[in-house]
Design a protein around this motif. Structure first.
Motif, mmCIF file in Angstrom:
data_model
loop_
_atom_site.group_PDB
_atom_site.id
_atom_site.type_symbol
_atom_site.label_atom_id
_atom_site.label_comp_id
_atom_site.label_asym_id
_atom_site.label_seq_id
_atom_site.Cartn_x
_atom_site.Cartn_y
_atom_site.Cartn_z
ATOM 1 N N CYS A 28 -15.083 -21.171 -53.059
ATOM 2 C CA CYS A 28 -15.245 -21.068 -51.498
ATOM 3 C C CYS A 28 -16.529 -20.991 -50.802
ATOM 4 N N GLN A 29 -17.195 -19.932 -51.392
ATOM 5 C CA GLN A 29 -18.587 -19.618 -50.776
ATOM 6 C C GLN A 29 -19.662 -20.328 -51.189
ATOM 7 N N LEU A 30 -19.828 -20.876 -52.308
ATOM 8 C CA LEU A 30 -20.814 -21.558 -52.936
ATOM 9 C C LEU A 30 -20.529 -23.422 -52.590
ATOM 10 N N VAL A 31 -19.314 -23.635 -52.606
ATOM 11 C CA VAL A 31 -19.079 -25.256 -52.441
ATOM 12 C C VAL A 31 -18.374 -25.398 -51.249
ATOM 13 N N LEU A 32 -17.303 -24.884 -51.034
ATOM 14 C CA LEU A 32 -16.223 -25.432 -49.919
ATOM 15 C C LEU A 32 -16.972 -24.947 -48.532
ATOM 16 N N LEU A 33 -17.491 -23.744 -48.228
ATOM 17 C CA LEU A 33 -18.128 -23.448 -47.093
ATOM 18 C C LEU A 33 -19.229 -24.242 -46.607
ATOM 19 N N PRO A 34 -20.166 -24.457 -47.610
ATOM 20 C CA PRO A 34 -21.366 -25.176 -47.231
ATOM 21 C C PRO A 34 -20.922 -26.645 -46.900
ATOM 22 N N LEU A 35 -19.991 -27.208 -47.385
ATOM 23 C CA LEU A 35 -19.465 -28.737 -47.156
ATOM 24 C C LEU A 35 -18.815 -28.567 -45.695
ATOM 25 N N VAL A 36 -18.402 -27.370 -45.343
ATOM 26 C CA VAL A 36 -17.437 -27.363 -44.111
ATOM 27 C C VAL A 36 -18.405 -27.177 -43.133
ATOM 28 N N CYS A 37 -19.574 -26.219 -43.458
ATOM 29 C CA CYS A 37 -20.644 -26.169 -42.458
ATOM 30 C C CYS A 37 -21.409 -27.419 -42.126
ATOM 31 N N PHE A 38 -21.755 -28.294 -43.091
ATOM 32 C CA PHE A 38 -22.348 -29.330 -42.985
ATOM 33 C C PHE A 38 -21.579 -30.481 -42.171
ATOM 34 N N GLY A 39 -20.261 -30.563 -42.298
ATOM 35 C CA GLY A 39 -19.465 -31.180 -41.659
ATOM 36 C C GLY A 39 -19.454 -30.994 -39.920
ATOM 37 N N LEU A 40 -19.361 -29.654 -39.776
ATOM 38 C CA LEU A 40 -19.363 -29.061 -38.401
ATOM 39 C C LEU A 40 -20.621 -29.391 -37.820
ATOM 40 N N VAL A 41 -21.930 -29.498 -38.437
ATOM 41 C CA VAL A 41 -23.103 -29.548 -37.854
ATOM 42 C C VAL A 41 -23.363 -30.840 -37.478
ATOM 43 N N LYS A 42 -22.635 -31.956 -38.420
ATOM 44 C CA LYS A 42 -22.921 -33.430 -38.193
ATOM 45 C C LYS A 42 -21.786 -33.913 -37.191
ATOM 46 N N LEU A 43 -20.643 -33.146 -37.135
ATOM 47 C CA LEU A 43 -19.578 -33.707 -36.168
ATOM 48 C C LEU A 43 -20.110 -33.253 -34.744
ATOM 49 N N LEU A 44 -20.603 -32.073 -34.591
ATOM 50 C CA LEU A 44 -21.078 -31.798 -33.205
ATOM 51 C C LEU A 44 -22.578 -32.032 -33.022
ATOM 52 N N ASP A 45 -23.128 -32.853 -33.819
ATOM 53 C CA ASP A 45 -24.339 -33.374 -33.787
ATOM 54 C C ASP A 45 -25.521 -32.233 -33.262
#
Length: 289
Positions: free
Chosen positions: A46-63
């Protein structure tokens, strides 16, 4: 913010925090990982794979602005903070698992933190503005791991001293983080309203998602409640001090440190509310059935 606060106080503060973490560790904490492979494996995934992917999705989604986006990814790549142990203890988590996760992830992050951060830097084409060369990776390695090893050595030679200093160091860590966040807010006060508007939503969402994912995913994977609570706090309570240090001292850009400061404003409040919810409702409900 190129001042004595960042060039002298920040490295010293981070070193003291990591030394305090070392005081709470023994070689048995690392051996304990082998005794709870499922809990450790799921939490690290979760910490090393899932959360960085979630974070990247958020920063892209919210530009998000590129520098703030890099700051968010840097935060996502940072290991759990020492405060995670305290929150886990307060809300009936498996503190021993927290200690093990913090120890293991602090070692792993020496490799994963620059990899994830450089991915964000390259993605936003900021290579000419900020870099993370090998020499700086070694600097992060030294400031993170050397104090931990010294703390472990001190504890091995004087266990009573290590136990006696555990509570003061945890409180001191929270105070240090509060001072750093306050300093960043003051330094960036002219831009802070804009930063809060830009990164506040992302930071708040990421904090809430981190805490919930840290509990729900382990529970779905068959991890018991105490270990799931520990995982939740470990994943949701990041080492913001380390993220601020890397942003200011390694990447030399105060804007990149802003997400860690803003995240900290949410982190302690959300972790407290989530912990209360877990202990008063989610955890107790199965016991009444």
């Amino acid at each position: 913010m190129d001042s004595a606060l960042t060039t002298v106080a920040l490295p010293i503060a981070l070193g003291l925090i990591m030394f305090g973490l070392g005081l709470s560790l023994t070689p048995d904490d690392f051996r304990r990982v082998a005794k709870a492979p499922r809990a450790v494996g799921v939490a690290l995934a979760c910490q090393l794979v899932l959360l960085p992917l979630v974070c990247f999705g958020l920063v892209k989604l919210l530009d998000l602005d590129p520098l703030l986006a890099v700051g968010m990814m840097l935060l996502a790549a940072s290991p759990g903070g020492t405060s995670a142990n305290l929150f886990s203890h307060l809300f009936r988590g498996d503190v021993a698992l927290n200690v093990s996760l913090t120890a293991v992830n602090s070692v792993i992050s020496v490799v994963t933190l620059p990899l994830i951060t450089n991915f964000a830097i390259d993605h936003y084409d900021l290579g000419e503005t900020v870099t993370l060369p090998f020499s700086e990776v070694l600097q992060v390695f030294a400031i993170v791991l050397v104090p931990v090893l010294i703390g472990m050595l001190v504890r091995a030679r004087s266990p009573k001293f290590g136990e006696r200093m555990d509570r003061p160091v945890r409180i001191g860590s929270a105070v240090v983080l509060a001072v750093l966040v306050t300093a960043i807010l003051i330094d960036q006060r002219e831009n802070m309203r804009e930063y809060l508007l830009d990164v506040g939503l992302v930071a708040g969402l990421f904090c809430a998602i981190s805490l919930v994912v840290g509990y729900v995913v382990p529970r779905v994977a068959g991890v018991d409640e105490k270990q799931a609570i520990a995982s939740s706090m470990e994943i949701g309570v990041h080492n913001a001090t380390l993220a601020i240090y890397v942003a200011v001292e390694v990447l030399d850009d105060i804007a990149i440190s802003v997400p860690a400061g803003v995240y900290s404003l949410f982190m302690f409040a959300f972790a407290t509310l989530w912990g209360l919810l877990l202990t008063t409702r989610l955890v107790r409900t199965p016991q009444r059935a």
